[in-house]
Motif scaffolding. Structure first.
Motif, mmCIF file in Angstrom:
data_model
loop_
_atom_site.group_PDB
_atom_site.id
_atom_site.type_symbol
_atom_site.label_atom_id
_atom_site.label_comp_id
_atom_site.label_asym_id
_atom_site.label_seq_id
_atom_site.Cartn_x
_atom_site.Cartn_y
_atom_site.Cartn_z
ATOM 1 N N LYS A 106 -10.739 -45.488 27.767
ATOM 2 C CA LYS A 106 -11.159 -46.715 28.455
ATOM 3 C C LYS A 106 -12.158 -47.491 27.599
ATOM 4 O O LYS A 106 -13.033 -46.911 26.963
ATOM 5 C CB LYS A 106 -11.782 -46.401 29.809
ATOM 6 N N GLN A 107 -12.012 -48.802 27.635
ATOM 7 C CA GLN A 107 -12.908 -49.686 26.922
ATOM 8 C C GLN A 107 -13.805 -50.412 27.922
ATOM 9 O O GLN A 107 -13.344 -50.860 28.964
ATOM 10 C CB GLN A 107 -12.099 -50.700 26.121
ATOM 11 N N TYR A 108 -15.088 -50.502 27.604
ATOM 12 C CA TYR A 108 -16.077 -51.111 28.486
ATOM 13 C C TYR A 108 -16.810 -52.226 27.742
ATOM 14 O O TYR A 108 -17.048 -52.114 26.529
ATOM 15 C CB TYR A 108 -17.108 -50.072 28.939
ATOM 16 N N ASP A 109 -17.207 -53.277 28.461
ATOM 17 C CA ASP A 109 -18.160 -54.233 27.913
ATOM 18 C C ASP A 109 -19.464 -53.463 27.734
ATOM 19 O O ASP A 109 -19.746 -52.510 28.475
ATOM 20 C CB ASP A 109 -18.357 -55.407 28.863
ATOM 21 N N LEU A 110 -20.263 -53.878 26.764
ATOM 22 C CA LEU A 110 -21.415 -53.056 26.392
ATOM 23 C C LEU A 110 -22.675 -53.880 26.224
ATOM 24 O O LEU A 110 -22.635 -55.022 25.762
ATOM 25 C CB LEU A 110 -21.103 -52.334 25.074
ATOM 26 N N LEU A 119 -32.049 -45.124 22.916
ATOM 27 C CA LEU A 119 -31.084 -46.216 22.954
ATOM 28 C C LEU A 119 -30.421 -46.238 24.316
ATOM 29 O O LEU A 119 -29.786 -45.265 24.730
ATOM 30 C CB LEU A 119 -30.032 -46.049 21.862
ATOM 31 N N GLN A 120 -30.601 -47.334 25.032
ATOM 32 C CA GLN A 120 -29.953 -47.513 26.332
ATOM 33 C C GLN A 120 -28.550 -48.062 26.054
ATOM 34 O O GLN A 120 -28.389 -49.140 25.499
ATOM 35 C CB GLN A 120 -30.742 -48.488 27.192
ATOM 36 N N VAL A 121 -27.540 -47.282 26.455
ATOM 37 C CA VAL A 121 -26.139 -47.639 26.244
ATOM 38 C C VAL A 121 -25.540 -47.873 27.624
ATOM 39 O O VAL A 121 -25.322 -46.934 28.384
ATOM 40 C CB VAL A 121 -25.390 -46.496 25.508
ATOM 41 N N ARG A 122 -25.284 -49.146 27.948
ATOM 42 C CA ARG A 122 -24.815 -49.493 29.287
ATOM 43 C C ARG A 122 -23.416 -50.103 29.185
ATOM 44 O O ARG A 122 -23.245 -51.184 28.632
ATOM 45 C CB ARG A 122 -25.774 -50.463 29.960
ATOM 46 N N GLY A 123 -22.426 -49.377 29.728
ATOM 47 C CA GLY A 123 -21.048 -49.848 29.743
ATOM 48 C C GLY A 123 -20.710 -50.475 31.078
ATOM 49 O O GLY A 123 -21.096 -49.956 32.129
ATOM 50 N N TYR A 124 -19.983 -51.595 31.035
ATOM 51 C CA TYR A 124 -19.658 -52.366 32.239
ATOM 52 C C TYR A 124 -18.150 -52.505 32.426
ATOM 53 O O TYR A 124 -17.418 -52.689 31.461
ATOM 54 C CB TYR A 124 -20.176 -53.810 32.122
ATOM 55 N N ILE A 125 -17.741 -52.452 33.670
ATOM 56 C CA ILE A 125 -16.435 -52.953 34.099
ATOM 57 C C ILE A 125 -16.743 -53.854 35.281
ATOM 58 O O ILE A 125 -17.134 -53.373 36.346
ATOM 59 C CB ILE A 125 -15.461 -51.828 34.505
ATOM 60 N N GLY A 126 -16.636 -55.164 35.066
ATOM 61 C CA GLY A 126 -17.024 -56.110 36.116
ATOM 62 C C GLY A 126 -18.500 -55.984 36.422
ATOM 63 O O GLY A 126 -19.334 -56.022 35.531
ATOM 64 N N PHE A 127 -18.832 -55.778 37.710
ATOM 65 C CA PHE A 127 -20.228 -55.642 38.131
ATOM 66 C C PHE A 127 -20.703 -54.189 38.129
ATOM 67 O O PHE A 127 -21.869 -53.913 38.347
ATOM 68 C CB PHE A 127 -20.425 -56.226 39.544
ATOM 69 N N PHE A 128 -19.794 -53.251 37.916
ATOM 70 C CA PHE A 128 -20.142 -51.827 37.924
ATOM 71 C C PHE A 128 -20.506 -51.391 36.513
ATOM 72 O O PHE A 128 -19.882 -51.816 35.540
ATOM 73 C CB PHE A 128 -18.966 -51.002 38.449
ATOM 74 N N TYR A 129 -21.527 -50.538 36.431
ATOM 75 C CA TYR A 129 -21.936 -50.067 35.116
ATOM 76 C C TYR A 129 -22.404 -48.620 35.168
ATOM 77 O O TYR A 129 -22.724 -48.081 36.218
ATOM 78 C CB TYR A 129 -23.037 -50.959 34.526
#
Length: 138
Positions: A106-110, A119-129
């Protein structure tokens, strides 16, 4: 004496700037077990930031292929895989890029940023992260 003070101030200023930089090697931590999984090298190329897996701690997974990845990453070795792509600096964060999870493809916005020298690594799908915290490798 004055010359030494100036050199020391410049050196300390340079170290403080480097501490704020996300570039370098980071140890990834498993969300469920809390165990270290890999080392990702974050680097700049053509004005954007990328991250590549350069070490996998579990010997039995070192030869795994990214069979669930899509596009150009399909069936590539996970070791050496560029999982972070096209990040650009936006204020105190790096945004506008993606991260892929080689386990599920799966690919996530980052969004990447420093938080308490992690390092804070926050992956998003829409409004969920989902957020992970990676530890700098010295």
């Amino acid at each position: 004496m004055k010359k030494n003070s100036i050199v020391l101030i410049i050196l300390l200023f340079g170290l403080s700037l480097n501490a704020q930089d996300i570039l370098g090697k980071w140890k990834t931590i498993d969300d469920e077990t809390g165990e270290a999984k890999s080392i990702v090298n974050i680097y700049e190329k053509d004005g954007k930031v990328y991250g590549k897996i350069i070490e996998i701690f579990n010997e039995s997974k070192r030869d795994n292929l990214c069979v669930k990845c899509k596009g150009d990453d399909y069936n590539k070795p996970v070791l050496g895989l560029e999982i972070i792509k096209n990040m650009t600096k936006d204020g105190k964060y790096y945004k506008n890029g993606t991260i892929v999870d080689p386990q599920n493809g799966k690919q996530y916005d980052l969004r990447l940023g420093l938080s308490d020298n992690k390092l804070q690594v926050r992956g998003y799908i829409g409004f969920f992260y989902s957020t992970q915290y990676w530890v700098r490798v010295q």
